[in-house]
Design an enzyme around this catalytic site. Sequence first.
Site, PDB file in Angstrom:
ATOM      1  CG  HIS A  25      -0.639   4.002   4.558  1.00 45.97           C
ATOM      2  ND1 HIS A  25      -1.336   3.747   5.718  1.00 45.97           N
ATOM      3  CD2 HIS A  25      -0.242   2.779   4.088  1.00 45.97           C
ATOM      4  CE1 HIS A  25      -1.356   2.436   5.936  1.00 45.97           C
ATOM      5  NE2 HIS A  25      -0.703   1.833   4.961  1.00 45.97           N
ATOM      6  CB  CYS A  61      -0.945  -0.008   1.196  1.00 44.41           C
ATOM      7  SG  CYS A  61      -0.197  -0.483   2.764  1.00 44.41           S
TER       8      CYS A  61
END
Length: 344
Positions: free
Chosen positions: A242, A130
Amino acid sequence: MGFKVAVAGATGNVGREMLNILAERAFPTDEVVALASRRSIGQEVSFGDRVLKVKDLATFDFGDVDICLMSAGGDVSREWSPRIGAQGTVVIDNSSAFRMDPDVPLVVPEVNGEAVRGFGKKNIIANPNCSTAQLVVALKPLHDKAVIKRVVVSTYQSVSGAGKEGMDELFEQTRAVFTASELKTKKFSKRIAFNLIPHIDVFMEDGFTKEEWKMVVETKKILDPKIKLVATCVRVPVFVSHSEAVNIEFENPITAEEARTILRNAPGCVVIDKHEPGGYITPHEAAGEDATYISRVREDPTLDNGLAMWVVSDNLRKGAALNAVQIAEALINRKLIQAKRKAA
């Protein structure tokens, strides 16, 4: 006639998001099947305005399945993805199991979409980590313009990257702090509530963690093997999205304004960069969105050709589920697969 799609790991965070995105993007399906381990048989998951009952991955027949979105973990994928692929089903795997396999394409469609053409050797395509996915989306257009030599990145990764258990632990620890209750640590090595943990995945012999290693090798495979990269990956008390502080050294000159213009026109990128309080993106704002957001673009005065920037994206979407669905769309749009039922 549409495609038959199976989602393996359908009860997890990413599996549920895969089902949401398939419905949101009106993916051309005739049938969608939710799969998980035996203990989840009969559990219900949402697919658009429908409810699917979970079936057992271990006993399911993939004979007429066209695409399997695999989000059941590395061990499960290592066991089942080759078996599923051998039945003529294209597996798009979200785990790290096959990312560095030379016979398996590692794909971010905005960056190296043509690589999907190499899926035929094993019928498996890998989704990157990710934190890598959002990074290369931002790096690609800048690399095309000025050629990247070196990247230094520090990540600020949400607890959803550690699954439902990570999200539950942050919630429970936060509640324990406010109620003066016992604070229990299970999923993470130290408390995550109101804290930062500079440790994601296992430690390697050189002192880096495997998460940091993944960012290095995956960026090289997806974007350019000549790029040098060093990462420090940090878990932060954020539920979703994130964030990354990225420093880039280029071979050729590039200004901050040129970079902003390039990124504004790049696929998958949204630039929010005003030099004022609030003129930047935060993980809270990126949650539930598809784009990779870029802020704080500025020239690095310590380098001849350097930029610094802030990159944020929803790790469950672009970092995992959305990217997998985009890979499936790339296969269809390039007419690399056809529905088995139609072919029959």
